[in-house]
Motif scaffolding. Structure first.
Motif, PDB file in Angstrom:
ATOM      1  N   LEU A   1     -20.078 -16.872   2.123  1.00  0.00           N
ATOM      2  CA  LEU A   1     -20.592 -15.525   1.835  1.00  0.00           C
ATOM      3  C   LEU A   1     -19.541 -14.464   2.168  1.00  0.00           C
ATOM      4  CD1 LEU A   1     -23.152 -14.172   0.820  1.00  0.00           C
ATOM      5  CD2 LEU A   1     -24.131 -14.417   3.118  1.00  0.00           C
ATOM      6  N   GLU A   2     -18.867 -14.648   3.280  1.00  0.00           N
ATOM      7  CA  GLU A   2     -17.838 -13.676   3.676  1.00  0.00           C
ATOM      8  C   GLU A   2     -16.667 -13.694   2.691  1.00  0.00           C
ATOM      9  OE1 GLU A   2     -18.766 -13.367   8.467  1.00  0.00           O
ATOM     10  OE2 GLU A   2     -17.052 -14.554   7.830  1.00  0.00           O
ATOM     11  N   THR A   3     -16.302 -14.884   2.257  1.00  0.00           N
ATOM     12  CA  THR A   3     -15.191 -14.979   1.297  1.00  0.00           C
ATOM     13  C   THR A   3     -15.587 -14.349  -0.037  1.00  0.00           C
ATOM     14  OG1 THR A   3     -14.489 -17.000   2.365  1.00  0.00           O
ATOM     15  CG2 THR A   3     -13.605 -16.612   0.168  1.00  0.00           C
ATOM     16  N   ALA A   4     -16.828 -14.581  -0.445  1.00  0.00           N
ATOM     17  CA  ALA A   4     -17.276 -14.063  -1.748  1.00  0.00           C
ATOM     18  C   ALA A   4     -17.385 -12.547  -1.757  1.00  0.00           C
ATOM     19  CB  ALA A   4     -18.620 -14.692  -2.115  1.00  0.00           C
TER      20      ALA A   4
ATOM     21  N   ASP B   1     -25.952 -11.853  12.417  1.00  0.00           N
ATOM     22  CA  ASP B   1     -26.600 -10.543  12.295  1.00  0.00           C
ATOM     23  C   ASP B   1     -27.321 -10.468  10.941  1.00  0.00           C
ATOM     24  OD1 ASP B   1     -27.288  -7.904  11.813  1.00  0.00           O
ATOM     25  OD2 ASP B   1     -25.566  -7.111  12.917  1.00  0.00           O
ATOM     26  N   PRO B   2     -28.655 -10.570  10.937  1.00  0.00           N
ATOM     27  CA  PRO B   2     -29.372 -10.640   9.651  1.00  0.00           C
ATOM     28  C   PRO B   2     -29.161  -9.418   8.771  1.00  0.00           C
ATOM     29  CG  PRO B   2     -30.798 -11.304  11.452  1.00  0.00           C
ATOM     30  CD  PRO B   2     -29.557 -10.726  12.081  1.00  0.00           C
ATOM     31  N   ARG B   3     -28.925  -8.255   9.361  1.00  0.00           N
ATOM     32  CA  ARG B   3     -28.692  -7.069   8.528  1.00  0.00           C
ATOM     33  C   ARG B   3     -27.377  -7.213   7.763  1.00  0.00           C
ATOM     34  NH1 ARG B   3     -30.948  -2.098  12.401  1.00  0.00           N
ATOM     35  NH2 ARG B   3     -33.053  -2.973  12.556  1.00  0.00           N
ATOM     36  N   MET B   4     -26.375  -7.751   8.456  1.00  0.00           N
ATOM     37  CA  MET B   4     -25.084  -7.958   7.788  1.00  0.00           C
ATOM     38  C   MET B   4     -25.197  -9.071   6.750  1.00  0.00           C
ATOM     39  SD  MET B   4     -22.811  -7.603  11.244  1.00  0.00           S
ATOM     40  CE  MET B   4     -21.134  -7.406  10.683  1.00  0.00           C
ATOM     41  N   VAL B   5     -25.995 -10.094   7.072  1.00  0.00           N
ATOM     42  CA  VAL B   5     -26.165 -11.188   6.109  1.00  0.00           C
ATOM     43  C   VAL B   5     -26.830 -10.656   4.841  1.00  0.00           C
ATOM     44  CG1 VAL B   5     -27.261 -13.411   5.659  1.00  0.00           C
ATOM     45  CG2 VAL B   5     -26.389 -12.919   7.941  1.00  0.00           C
ATOM     46  N   CYS B   6     -27.859  -9.838   5.009  1.00  0.00           N
ATOM     47  CA  CYS B   6     -28.559  -9.325   3.818  1.00  0.00           C
ATOM     48  C   CYS B   6     -27.645  -8.400   3.009  1.00  0.00           C
ATOM     49  CB  CYS B   6     -29.853  -8.618   4.213  1.00  0.00           C
ATOM     50  SG  CYS B   6     -31.143  -9.796   4.654  1.00  0.00           S
ATOM     51  N   ALA B   7     -26.833  -7.608   3.690  1.00  0.00           N
ATOM     52  CA  ALA B   7     -25.903  -6.733   2.961  1.00  0.00           C
ATOM     53  C   ALA B   7     -24.922  -7.588   2.152  1.00  0.00           C
ATOM     54  CB  ALA B   7     -25.154  -5.825   3.937  1.00  0.00           C
ATOM     55  N   ALA B   8     -24.440  -8.659   2.774  1.00  0.00           N
ATOM     56  CA  ALA B   8     -23.506  -9.541   2.067  1.00  0.00           C
ATOM     57  C   ALA B   8     -24.199 -10.251   0.910  1.00  0.00           C
ATOM     58  CB  ALA B   8     -22.920 -10.561   3.047  1.00  0.00           C
TER      59      ALA B   8
END
Ligand code: GLY
Length: 415
Positions: free
Chosen positions: A85-88, A159-166
């Motif tokens: 997810l971070e790479t994408a 961090d679910p907020r960061m996960v959802c943003a990603a």
């Protein structure tokens, strides 16, 4: 009113579960629409602390064993999911691989923790017993009141907020149509008794056609109309209050997640902390209460006195989706083309990548994953009725309004 050709996959719900499914389905070449009643990632996922803690959260009984199996597989998927997810997207998801300490702060809790250690060891789980001095060596902010600790070195956090943003960014750039403020009123069916889902109708009357519909609307999943007899899943909302705190001095008070009778404290990379959570059966009520917040702060302060120096940034309240056995409902139901992905209760973040993988297998007609049997939505069909609290051994203080969650220590854990 939009008139569209049916989307391949229509996901109802834009929380972490729905977005993860949407991303995976789109990657597999399917056209995907997400319908979110409010804003994507703005409800339960926004409040979640983000613990990836299958070992610390082991629960009693048959349902607990099934959830442990799901949880361990879910946790094992997170590092690769986060990296992909971070790479994408170029968006960090805040994965901290620092482990968890489960704390006892009196002799009774210490005895209970010894018992839990045995249980976890008998299940082959990696967990270490720490004397108070060893616990304080790892986390110097712990109070002398700590009597015993268990270390679960593989229980991490995100961090679910960061996960959802990603996930939002990943979905949108992959071509998923994510529609906010699109509350679904009912599932539309064709074909009489051998019903087949043909799409949904929104509250304002618009029909959205689809080849397959995934219900991932968390605690709101149970309120969607049009479900024939035997196809429903009784999902109830379970209120959780959390407090967002920040250390003005920056990070460092705690490295690890700490769990204690009454809650947990989850550090972020930047000096922020999430203190949670109450477990309350209060329907869809969302008000933070003085009693709930007081008890969380009191219990955290007894074990980590430095909590009193932290600034309060936010009180947030979420609604976990609970089924009668508090295990998730993932997979097909008697309605063709209708797939459930809800009921994750306290484990929605942990189980998001796994749920997406399981649902993708169902959507694409792949070989059935053995884990799906344990999550079958059809297990409720004989007794489907109004949502109720679990009838088995309580996994937490569910049913005791306004009392903070029982230990995260899984004080009631037995295999
Ligand atoms: N997963 C933690 C909670 O539901 O409070």
């Amino acid at each position: 009113m939009r008139e569209e050709r049916p989307t391949d996959v229509l996901v109802v719900g834009g929380g972490i579960i729905g977005l993860s499914i949407a991303w995976r389905a789109r990657q597999a070449g399917l056209s995907v629409t997400v319908l979110e009643r409010d804003v994507a990632g703005g409800a339960t996922s926004r409040v979640a602390a983000g613990m990836l803690a299958p070992v610390a959260e082991v629960e009693f009984g048959e349902s607990g064993r099934r959830q442990l199996e799901l949880g361990l597989r879910g946790a094992s998927m997170w590092p690769a999911f986060a990296a992909e997810l971070e790479t994408a997207t170029g968006v960090s998801v805040g994965l901290l691989q620092t482990g968890t300490l489960v704390l006892a702060h009196d002799e009774d809790e210490a005895r209970e923790l010894e018992r839990q250690l045995e249980v976890r060891q008998s299940l082959g789980l990696t967990v270490r017993r720490l004397r108070p001095s060893a616990a304080r060596e790892r986390e110097p902010a712990l109070a002398p009141a700590v009597r015993l600790a268990l270390e679960a070195p593989d229980d991490h956090s995100v961090d679910p907020r960061m996960v959802c943003a990603a996930l939002m960014r990943a979905c949108v750039s992959a071509g998923v149509d994510v529609r906010a403020r699109a509350p679904v009123a009912r599932v539309e069916l064709a074909g009489g008794e051998c019903a087949r889902a043909t799409g949904v109708t929104l509250e304002h009357g618009e029909h959205v056609p689809a080849e397959q519909v995934v219900l991932a609307a968390g605690p709101w999943s149970g309120g969607i109309e049009g479900m024939p007899e035997g196809a429903g899943v009784p999902v109830r909302p379970v209120k959780g209050q959390t407090v967002r705190l920040r250390d003005p001095a920056g990070p460092g008070l705690l490295q690890r997640v700490v769990r204690f009778h009454g809650g947990y404290l989850v550090p972020r990379e930047d000096g922020a902390y999430v203190l949670g959570a109450t477990v309350e059966e209060r329907g869809f009520e969302l008000a933070p209460t003085a009693g709930g917040v007081y008890e969380l702060l009191r219990d955290a302060h007894e074990l980590v006195p430095g909590v009193s120096e932290l600034q309060i940034e936010e009180l947030s309240v979420g609604l976990r989706p609970g089924t009668p056995d508090n295990a998730p409902a993932i997979g097909r139901c008697p309605v063709q083309g209708l797939i459930w992905a809800t009921g994750h209760y306290r484990n929605g973040i942990l189980l998001a990548p796994l749920t997406a993988e399981l649902v993708l297998g169902v959507l694409t007609g792949g070989e059935a994953d053995p884990l799906l049997a344990a999550c079958s939505p059809e297990r409720f069909s004989a007794s489907a009725g109004p949502p109720t609290a679990p009838t088995g051994p309580p996994p937490s203080t569910a049913g005791e309004p306004s009392k903070p969650a029982e230990p995260a220590t899984a004080a009631k854990a037995v295999p």
